[in-house]
Design a protein around this motif. Structure first.
Motif, mmCIF file in Angstrom:
data_model
loop_
_atom_site.group_PDB
_atom_site.id
_atom_site.type_symbol
_atom_site.label_atom_id
_atom_site.label_comp_id
_atom_site.label_asym_id
_atom_site.label_seq_id
_atom_site.Cartn_x
_atom_site.Cartn_y
_atom_site.Cartn_z
ATOM 1 N N THR A 8 5.040 -9.921 -2.465
ATOM 2 C CA THR A 8 3.977 -8.914 -2.429
ATOM 3 C C THR A 8 3.510 -8.697 -1.002
ATOM 4 N N SER A 57 -5.811 -9.027 5.115
ATOM 5 C CA SER A 57 -7.187 -8.683 4.761
ATOM 6 C C SER A 57 -7.829 -7.835 5.851
ATOM 7 N N ARG A 66 -9.811 -2.695 -0.109
ATOM 8 C CA ARG A 66 -9.894 -4.125 -0.412
ATOM 9 C C ARG A 66 -8.480 -4.688 -0.300
ATOM 10 N N SER A 68 -6.853 -6.449 -2.347
ATOM 11 C CA SER A 68 -6.141 -6.237 -3.615
ATOM 12 C C SER A 68 -5.599 -4.811 -3.728
ATOM 13 N N GLN A 69 -6.308 -3.834 -3.131
ATOM 14 C CA GLN A 69 -5.809 -2.454 -3.144
ATOM 15 C C GLN A 69 -4.600 -2.322 -2.230
ATOM 16 N N ARG A 72 -1.771 -3.748 -3.874
ATOM 17 C CA ARG A 72 -1.578 -3.118 -5.186
ATOM 18 C C ARG A 72 -1.731 -4.117 -6.335
ATOM 19 N N LEU A 73 -2.597 -5.106 -6.151
ATOM 20 C CA LEU A 73 -2.818 -6.086 -7.204
ATOM 21 C C LEU A 73 -3.724 -5.552 -8.304
ATOM 22 N N ASP A 74 -4.548 -4.540 -7.975
ATOM 23 C CA ASP A 74 -5.487 -4.030 -8.970
ATOM 24 C C ASP A 74 -5.124 -2.632 -9.452
#
Length: 194
Positions: A8, A57, A66, A68-69, A72-74
């Motif tokens: 990732t 980060s 963020r 996570s964005q 692409r985790l969310d």
């Protein structure tokens, strides 16, 4: 034995480049915004190095995302929601705007909402850069009255009016009234041959 690299994190380079370009940022711009050096950003974008979570980060923060964005985790499928009031903001001199669309790679259209106080105009300091060659803009006046100045011509617009024009021509909106005006604009990139 070398530590395994999280796939990732390793695949983030092309996404960083696409997001940076979608925001019209140079490597130097993103370096200033994120605190990550331009050479390091270049290596990440080319896939020559994988960023640590701390670096990723900081890059995400520079892209106004963020972590996570960025990774692409969310994301669920192809749906990306920008909640009311959470868009990227800018403007000055009585003109404020909010970008309502997310900075996604390959996104060929951008939706913005512009609020102009009495006497304010678009196109001043703090406004987005001029549109790329071939761009088209469609704008809907949501509230008030505005005058569109495009390529030397003036067009009076009132609440509910919709206009489409070649956005790579010199243009700006002006609020000559005593009331605040609100405009919703959709810019589609590169649709017209220049």
């Amino acid at each position: 034995m070398a530590a395994a690299v999280d796939p990732t994190i390793a695949a983030v380079g092309p996404r960083v480049k696409a997001l940076r370009e979608a925001m019209d940022l140079s490597l130097r711009d993103l370096a200033e915004r994120s605190g990550v050096s331009a050479p390091m950003l270049s290596q990440v974008e080319r896939g020559e190095t994988s960023p640590t979570l701390q670096i990723a980060s900081r890059i995400a923060s520079g892209l106004e995302l963020r972590l996570s964005q960025l990774l692409r985790l969310d994301e669920e499928g192809m749906v990306s929601v920008v909640r009311s009031g959470e868009g990227r903001r800018g403007g000055a001199g009585g003109h404020a705007y909010e970008v309502l669309t997310p900075p996604l790679p390959g996104l060929r259209a951008e939706v913005t909402r512009h609020t102009l106080k009495a006497g304010a105009v678009t196109g001043g300091p703090g406004d987005p850069p001029r549109h790329e060659p071939g761009a088209r803009e469609t704008a809907v006046v949501e509230q008030g009255a505005l005058t569109l100045h495009v390529d030397g011509a003036e067009h009076a617009l009132h609440s509910g009016d919709c206009v489409t024009f070649d956005a790579d021509l010199p243009h700006h909106f002006a609020n000559h009234s005593e009331e605040e005006a609100v405009l919703l604009a959709i810019v589609s990139a590169g649709l017209r041959r220049s």
